[in-house]
Design an enzyme around this catalytic site. Structure first.
Site, PDB file in Angstrom:
ATOM      1  N   LYS A  15       0.926  -1.206  -0.097  1.00 49.51           N
ATOM      2  CA  LYS A  15       0.023   0.077  -0.098  1.00 49.51           C
ATOM      3  C   LYS A  15       0.860   1.368   0.073  1.00 49.51           C
ATOM      4  O   LYS A  15       0.662   2.255  -0.806  1.00 49.51           O
ATOM      5  CB  LYS A  15      -1.033   0.037   1.299  1.00 49.51           C
ATOM      6  CG  LYS A  15      -1.903  -1.124   1.450  1.00 49.51           C
ATOM      7  CD  LYS A  15      -2.734  -0.796   2.526  1.00 49.51           C
ATOM      8  CE  LYS A  15      -2.250  -1.076   3.892  1.00 49.51           C
ATOM      9  NZ  LYS A  15      -1.722  -1.844   4.352  1.00 49.51           N
ATOM     10  N   ARG A  90      -8.897   1.621   9.865  1.00 54.86           N
ATOM     11  CA  ARG A  90      -8.472   0.153  10.010  1.00 54.86           C
ATOM     12  C   ARG A  90      -9.483  -0.731  10.876  1.00 54.86           C
ATOM     13  O   ARG A  90      -9.346  -1.875  11.220  1.00 54.86           O
ATOM     14  CB  ARG A  90      -7.228   0.081  10.625  1.00 54.86           C
ATOM     15  CG  ARG A  90      -5.976  -0.866  10.242  1.00 54.86           C
ATOM     16  CD  ARG A  90      -4.995  -0.222  10.374  1.00 54.86           C
ATOM     17  NE  ARG A  90      -3.727  -0.999  10.454  1.00 54.86           N
ATOM     18  CZ  ARG A  90      -2.506  -0.685   9.834  1.00 54.86           C
ATOM     19  NH1 ARG A  90      -2.625   0.622   9.213  1.00 54.86           N
ATOM     20  NH2 ARG A  90      -1.269  -1.269  10.118  1.00 54.86           N
ATOM     21  N   ARG A 129      11.548  -6.478   3.941  1.00 56.01           N
ATOM     22  CA  ARG A 129      11.412  -5.289   3.826  1.00 56.01           C
ATOM     23  C   ARG A 129      12.310  -4.366   4.512  1.00 56.01           C
ATOM     24  O   ARG A 129      12.710  -4.545   5.608  1.00 56.01           O
ATOM     25  CB  ARG A 129       9.864  -4.941   4.342  1.00 56.01           C
ATOM     26  CG  ARG A 129       9.625  -3.320   4.238  1.00 56.01           C
ATOM     27  CD  ARG A 129       7.900  -3.241   4.035  1.00 56.01           C
ATOM     28  NE  ARG A 129       7.297  -3.126   5.139  1.00 56.01           N
ATOM     29  CZ  ARG A 129       5.982  -2.931   5.399  1.00 56.01           C
ATOM     30  NH1 ARG A 129       5.285  -2.676   4.201  1.00 56.01           N
ATOM     31  NH2 ARG A 129       5.528  -3.272   6.695  1.00 56.01           N
ATOM     32  N   ARG A 162      11.971  -2.050  10.371  1.00 55.58           N
ATOM     33  CA  ARG A 162      11.223  -1.483  11.214  1.00 55.58           C
ATOM     34  C   ARG A 162      11.061  -2.689  12.390  1.00 55.58           C
ATOM     35  O   ARG A 162      11.103  -4.072  12.038  1.00 55.58           O
ATOM     36  CB  ARG A 162       9.657  -1.678  10.754  1.00 55.58           C
ATOM     37  CG  ARG A 162       9.480   0.040   9.666  1.00 55.58           C
ATOM     38  CD  ARG A 162       8.285   0.063   9.286  1.00 55.58           C
ATOM     39  NE  ARG A 162       7.106  -0.333   9.982  1.00 55.58           N
ATOM     40  CZ  ARG A 162       5.810  -0.527   9.439  1.00 55.58           C
ATOM     41  NH1 ARG A 162       5.698   0.035   8.207  1.00 55.58           N
ATOM     42  NH2 ARG A 162       4.931  -0.887  10.034  1.00 55.58           N
ATOM     43  N   ARG A 173       0.308  -8.746  13.767  1.00 59.27           N
ATOM     44  CA  ARG A 173      -0.290  -7.764  12.833  1.00 59.27           C
ATOM     45  C   ARG A 173      -1.108  -8.503  11.800  1.00 59.27           C
ATOM     46  O   ARG A 173      -2.375  -7.707  11.579  1.00 59.27           O
ATOM     47  CB  ARG A 173       0.763  -6.914  12.249  1.00 59.27           C
ATOM     48  CG  ARG A 173       1.444  -6.154  12.969  1.00 59.27           C
ATOM     49  CD  ARG A 173       2.988  -5.673  12.424  1.00 59.27           C
ATOM     50  NE  ARG A 173       2.754  -4.728  11.338  1.00 59.27           N
ATOM     51  CZ  ARG A 173       3.646  -4.515  10.301  1.00 59.27           C
ATOM     52  NH1 ARG A 173       4.791  -4.938  10.340  1.00 59.27           N
ATOM     53  NH2 ARG A 173       3.354  -3.596   9.306  1.00 59.27           N
TER      54      ARG A 173
HETATM   55  P1  AMP Z   1       1.463   0.438   9.267  1.00 59.20           P
HETATM   56  O1  AMP Z   1       2.813   1.154   9.184  1.00 59.20           O
HETATM   57  O2  AMP Z   1       0.210   0.901   8.407  1.00 59.20           O
HETATM   58  O3  AMP Z   1       1.739  -1.152   9.201  1.00 59.20           O
HETATM   59  O4  AMP Z   1       1.227   0.759  10.681  1.00 59.20           O
HETATM   60  C1  AMP Z   1       2.151   0.364  11.878  1.00 59.20           C
HETATM   61  C2  AMP Z   1       1.339   0.503  13.342  1.00 59.20           C
HETATM   62  O5  AMP Z   1       0.769   1.554  13.658  1.00 59.20           O
HETATM   63  C3  AMP Z   1       0.370  -0.762  13.140  1.00 59.20           C
HETATM   64  O6  AMP Z   1       0.742  -1.877  13.540  1.00 59.20           O
HETATM   65  C4  AMP Z   1      -0.527   0.000  14.337  1.00 59.20           C
HETATM   66  O7  AMP Z   1      -0.051  -0.231  15.497  1.00 59.20           O
HETATM   67  C5  AMP Z   1      -0.453   1.243  13.967  1.00 59.20           C
HETATM   68  N1  AMP Z   1      -1.646   1.925  13.257  1.00 59.20           N
HETATM   69  C6  AMP Z   1      -1.452   2.444  11.969  1.00 59.20           C
HETATM   70  N2  AMP Z   1      -2.576   2.935  11.480  1.00 59.20           N
HETATM   71  C7  AMP Z   1      -3.235   2.512  12.414  1.00 59.20           C
HETATM   72  C8  AMP Z   1      -5.041   2.582  12.407  1.00 59.20           C
HETATM   73  N3  AMP Z   1      -5.704   3.039  11.484  1.00 59.20           N
HETATM   74  N4  AMP Z   1      -5.436   2.258  13.572  1.00 59.20           N
HETATM   75  C9  AMP Z   1      -4.682   1.840  14.648  1.00 59.20           C
HETATM   76  N5  AMP Z   1      -3.433   1.464  14.715  1.00 59.20           N
HETATM   77  C10 AMP Z   1      -2.657   1.920  13.579  1.00 59.20           C
END
Ligand code: AMP
Length: 219
Positions: A15, A90, A129, A162, A173
């Site tokens: 994404k 989410r 990644r 990360r 996740r």
């Molecule tokens: P991502 O980079 O999108 O994989 O997000 C990394 C982390 O940020 C996720 O595993 C959640 O802990 C938090 N996070 C990101 N977006 C959301 C969301 N919309 N709602 C809740 N937690 C989020």
């Protein structure tokens, strides 16, 4: 009318990469909830303090915290400019709050791109990644390597893995995605907004498919 898109899909489905490509192509602004939270955590802000434990564990930050942060981000987008929400909403309550927030601003989502991929492929992608700690560009040592190992093509900074991209956290996740985020597929299908994309294809093929969808909705 400015284009407002949502990218939906499991972690590692590409994404972030596609959000950047679509922004370049269509002149949009990417609002990545993960990037925004990581920046808040780095700065040690109040939001960052609230979010940190969830992000490192691979679970979701509370709905009220992330929704407030994202609406602030949306309100900063210059008038007349479109944007892409990457990683938000989410959960169904987040999607409902977003809908409410959009309604009160007199705007609407044009489409939700649903990035589909099998769990096994996802784990493979995520553990390979690497991300730039400075400009957030994303690479994959197997499928989309940087020109020089461990150096960002865009800004020359060091690439890092990360902490939540390690295999144990990735499993959490993915479970979180299937339990809490996957119901949004039906939510947006019911609103006639869902557009499915095969995210296991190459980045260029996914980009071509995404472009076609965006062009078909009138960008
Ligand atoms: P991502 O980079 O999108 O994989 O997000 C990394 C982390 O940020 C996720 O595993 C959640 O802990 C938090 N996070 C990101 N977006 C959301 C969301 N919309 N709602 C809740 N937690 C989020």
């Amino acid at each position: 009318m400015p284009l407002r898109l949502v990218l939906l899909g499991p972690p590692g489905a590409g994404k972030g990469t596609q959000a950047k490509r679509l922004c370049d192509r269509f002149g949009l602004i990417a609002l990545s909830s993960g990037d925004i939270l990581r920046a808040e955590i780095r700065e040690g802000s109040e939001v960052g303090k609230k979010a940190s434990q969830y992000v490192s564990a691979g679970t979701l930050v509370p709905d009220d915290v992330i929704t407030a942060v994202m609406l602030v981000g949306i309100d900063k987008v210059p008038a007349g400019k479109g944007f892409i929400l990457d990683g938000f909403p989410r959960t169904v309550p987040q999607a409902e709050s977003l809908e409410q927030g959009f309604r009160s601003r007199g705007v609407a989502i044009a489409a939700v791109l649903d990035f589909n991929m099998d769990d096994r492929d996802i784990v493979q992608r995520i553990v390979n990644r690497r991300s730039c700690g400075k400009c957030n560009a994303v690479y994959n040592v197997a499928f989309l390597p940087p020109k020089q190992p461990d150096i960002c093509d865009v800004c020359g900074s060091a690439l890092v893995q990360r902490v939540d991209d390690r295999e144990d956290v990735v499993t959490t996740r993915l479970k979180t995605y299937r339990a809490q985020t996957a119901p949004l597929v039906e939510f947006y299908r019911g609103r006639g907004l869902l557009r499915r994309i095969d995210a296991s294809a190459s980045a260029d093929a996914v980009e071509a498919a995404a472009r076609k969808i965006v062009e078909s909705i009138g960008a």
